[in-house]
Design a protein around this motif. Structure first.
Motif, PDB file in Angstrom:
ATOM      1  N   UNK A  27       0.816  -1.206   0.000  1.00  0.00           N
ATOM      2  CA  UNK A  27       0.000   0.000   0.000  1.00  0.00           C
ATOM      3  C   UNK A  27       0.856   1.264   0.000  1.00  0.00           C
ATOM      4  N   UNK A  28       0.229   2.365  -0.372  1.00  0.00           N
ATOM      5  CA  UNK A  28       0.906   3.660  -0.336  1.00  0.00           C
ATOM      6  C   UNK A  28       1.335   3.985   1.087  1.00  0.00           C
ATOM      7  N   UNK A  29       0.491   3.693   2.063  1.00  0.00           N
ATOM      8  CA  UNK A  29       0.837   3.995   3.456  1.00  0.00           C
ATOM      9  C   UNK A  29       2.087   3.248   3.898  1.00  0.00           C
ATOM     10  N   UNK A  30       2.201   1.979   3.515  1.00  0.00           N
ATOM     11  CA  UNK A  30       3.400   1.210   3.855  1.00  0.00           C
ATOM     12  C   UNK A  30       4.616   1.806   3.173  1.00  0.00           C
ATOM     13  N   UNK A  31       4.486   2.157   1.891  1.00  0.00           N
ATOM     14  CA  UNK A  31       5.604   2.755   1.166  1.00  0.00           C
ATOM     15  C   UNK A  31       6.014   4.084   1.781  1.00  0.00           C
ATOM     16  N   UNK A  32       5.043   4.892   2.179  1.00  0.00           N
ATOM     17  CA  UNK A  32       5.352   6.183   2.784  1.00  0.00           C
ATOM     18  C   UNK A  32       6.128   6.013   4.082  1.00  0.00           C
ATOM     19  N   UNK A  33       5.748   5.033   4.897  1.00  0.00           N
ATOM     20  CA  UNK A  33       6.442   4.805   6.163  1.00  0.00           C
ATOM     21  C   UNK A  33       7.907   4.462   5.928  1.00  0.00           C
ATOM     22  N   UNK A  34       8.175   3.627   4.917  1.00  0.00           N
ATOM     23  CA  UNK A  34       9.552   3.222   4.618  1.00  0.00           C
ATOM     24  C   UNK A  34      10.344   4.388   4.036  1.00  0.00           C
ATOM     25  N   UNK A  35       9.746   5.103   3.101  1.00  0.00           N
ATOM     26  CA  UNK A  35      10.450   6.218   2.466  1.00  0.00           C
ATOM     27  C   UNK A  35      10.776   7.301   3.489  1.00  0.00           C
ATOM     28  N   UNK A  36       9.832   7.598   4.361  1.00  0.00           N
ATOM     29  CA  UNK A  36      10.071   8.618   5.384  1.00  0.00           C
ATOM     30  C   UNK A  36      11.219   8.218   6.307  1.00  0.00           C
ATOM     31  N   UNK A  37      11.378   6.915   6.553  1.00  0.00           N
ATOM     32  CA  UNK A  37      12.408   6.439   7.475  1.00  0.00           C
ATOM     33  C   UNK A  37      13.778   6.316   6.826  1.00  0.00           C
ATOM     34  N   UNK A  38      13.833   6.008   5.530  1.00  0.00           N
ATOM     35  CA  UNK A  38      15.105   5.618   4.920  1.00  0.00           C
ATOM     36  C   UNK A  38      15.587   6.506   3.775  1.00  0.00           C
ATOM     37  N   UNK A  39      14.789   7.430   3.298  1.00  0.00           N
ATOM     38  CA  UNK A  39      15.220   8.303   2.200  1.00  0.00           C
ATOM     39  C   UNK A  39      15.290   9.745   2.678  1.00  0.00           C
ATOM     40  N   UNK A  40      16.412  10.432   2.450  1.00  0.00           N
ATOM     41  CA  UNK A  40      16.498  11.842   2.856  1.00  0.00           C
ATOM     42  C   UNK A  40      15.515  12.697   2.067  1.00  0.00           C
ATOM     43  N   UNK A  41      15.238  13.884   2.585  1.00  0.00           N
ATOM     44  CA  UNK A  41      14.197  14.727   1.987  1.00  0.00           C
ATOM     45  C   UNK A  41      14.505  15.118   0.552  1.00  0.00           C
ATOM     46  N   UNK A  42      15.768  15.216   0.194  1.00  0.00           N
ATOM     47  CA  UNK A  42      16.128  15.584  -1.174  1.00  0.00           C
ATOM     48  C   UNK A  42      16.625  14.376  -1.962  1.00  0.00           C
ATOM     49  N   UNK A  43      16.289  13.172  -1.482  1.00  0.00           N
ATOM     50  CA  UNK A  43      16.868  11.966  -2.052  1.00  0.00           C
ATOM     51  C   UNK A  43      16.098  11.387  -3.221  1.00  0.00           C
ATOM     52  N   UNK A  44      16.742  10.393  -3.845  1.00  0.00           N
ATOM     53  CA  UNK A  44      16.169   9.640  -4.959  1.00  0.00           C
ATOM     54  C   UNK A  44      15.708   8.274  -4.457  1.00  0.00           C
ATOM     55  N   UNK A  45      14.530   7.852  -4.930  1.00  0.00           N
ATOM     56  CA  UNK A  45      13.962   6.550  -4.596  1.00  0.00           C
ATOM     57  C   UNK A  45      13.785   5.757  -5.887  1.00  0.00           C
ATOM     58  N   UNK A  46      14.215   4.504  -5.861  1.00  0.00           N
ATOM     59  CA  UNK A  46      14.158   3.620  -7.029  1.00  0.00           C
ATOM     60  C   UNK A  46      13.261   2.427  -6.752  1.00  0.00           C
ATOM     61  N   UNK A  47      12.472   2.039  -7.764  1.00  0.00           N
ATOM     62  CA  UNK A  47      11.736   0.773  -7.719  1.00  0.00           C
ATOM     63  C   UNK A  47      11.948   0.046  -9.044  1.00  0.00           C
ATOM     64  N   UNK A  48      12.771  -1.013  -9.048  1.00  0.00           N
ATOM     65  CA  UNK A  48      13.034  -1.732 -10.304  1.00  0.00           C
ATOM     66  C   UNK A  48      11.902  -2.654 -10.742  1.00  0.00           C
ATOM     67  N   UNK A  49      10.927  -2.901  -9.852  1.00  0.00           N
ATOM     68  CA  UNK A  49       9.728  -3.679 -10.198  1.00  0.00           C
ATOM     69  C   UNK A  49       8.524  -2.789  -9.885  1.00  0.00           C
TER      70      UNK A  49
END
Length: 214
Positions: A27-49
């Motif tokens: 879910x989006x909520x699960x993804x948001x929790x992970x991104x907020x914890x592990x990606x800096x505010x100006x960072x890049x996020x990748x999803x290869x699938x």
């Protein structure tokens, strides 16, 4: 950092794009929790699938830059509609990731297509469109995808992989198998259990495996 993740089964169907027949993987909520914890505010996020672009949608909502790769052209178009101009979604094969992308990323958040270890001929890494499925080769190819992910991660980057055991009683130990393979290329940090209000059918031990660049 996180200790566990909560998920609501009804959100899987609620977030399914209009006209599609398959639910999102997470879910989006699960993804948001992970991104907020592990990606800096100006960072890049990748999803290869990338699938329906859930990771990229969540990254956009949180102000992160994002890029995804999706094998199936129709699914990629659906994901692009969800993004509405945010994020970057490329049609391509994750097994050729390093040939398609050169951007350095801070977080890889993804959920690869699942495969049971016995009696399953449809190949997940061709979008289940060919009948050459082989579990050992599937693990080999997934390992190589995450080897390429490791080469794209910045020095303090993370990879978080949502994966579950499949089959009756979790007869395919995909969580342990994938953890062992990816640990050859990235430092395994922790397993975050995904706690559902109602367990989705056909899976068990649903987890987010957290790795860091070695």
């Amino acid at each position: 950092m996180l200790a566990a993740l909560s998920a609501v089964r009804a959100d899987l169907a609620a977030e399914r794009p209009v006209g599609e027949h398959e639910d999102v993987h997470f879910t989006v909520a699960l993804a948001e929790a992970i991104i907020a914890a592990y990606a800096p505010h100006d960072g890049w996020v990748l999803d290869p699938f990338a699938g329906y672009a859930t990771t990229l949608v969540a990254a956009s909502r949180l102000g992160r830059r994002s890029i995804g790769v999706e094998l199936l052209e129709g699914r990629a178009h659906t994901g692009a509609r969800r993004l509405d101009g945010a994020g970057n979604l490329v049609v391509g094969d994750a097994r050729r990731l390093s040939r398609m992308l050169s951007v350095q990323v801070d977080l890889c958040l993804t959920s690869p297509p699942y495969m049971p270890s016995n009696g399953h001929l449809e190949n997940p890494l061709t979008g289940y469109t060919t009948m050459d499925g082989d579990y050992a080769r599937y693990l080999d190819e997934l390992e190589d995808v995450f080897r390429q992910v490791a080469s794209l991660l910045g020095s303090s980057g993370y990879a978080v992989i949502n994966v579950a055991d499949t089959g009756p009683g979790g007869s395919t130990p995909l969580v342990a198998d994938l953890q062992a393979r990816v640990s050859r290329h990235l430092h395994f940090q922790q397993r975050l259990p995904v706690v559902w209000d109602e367990q989705p059918p056909g899976i068990s031990n649903d987890s987010c495996l957290v790795f860091r660049r070695i």
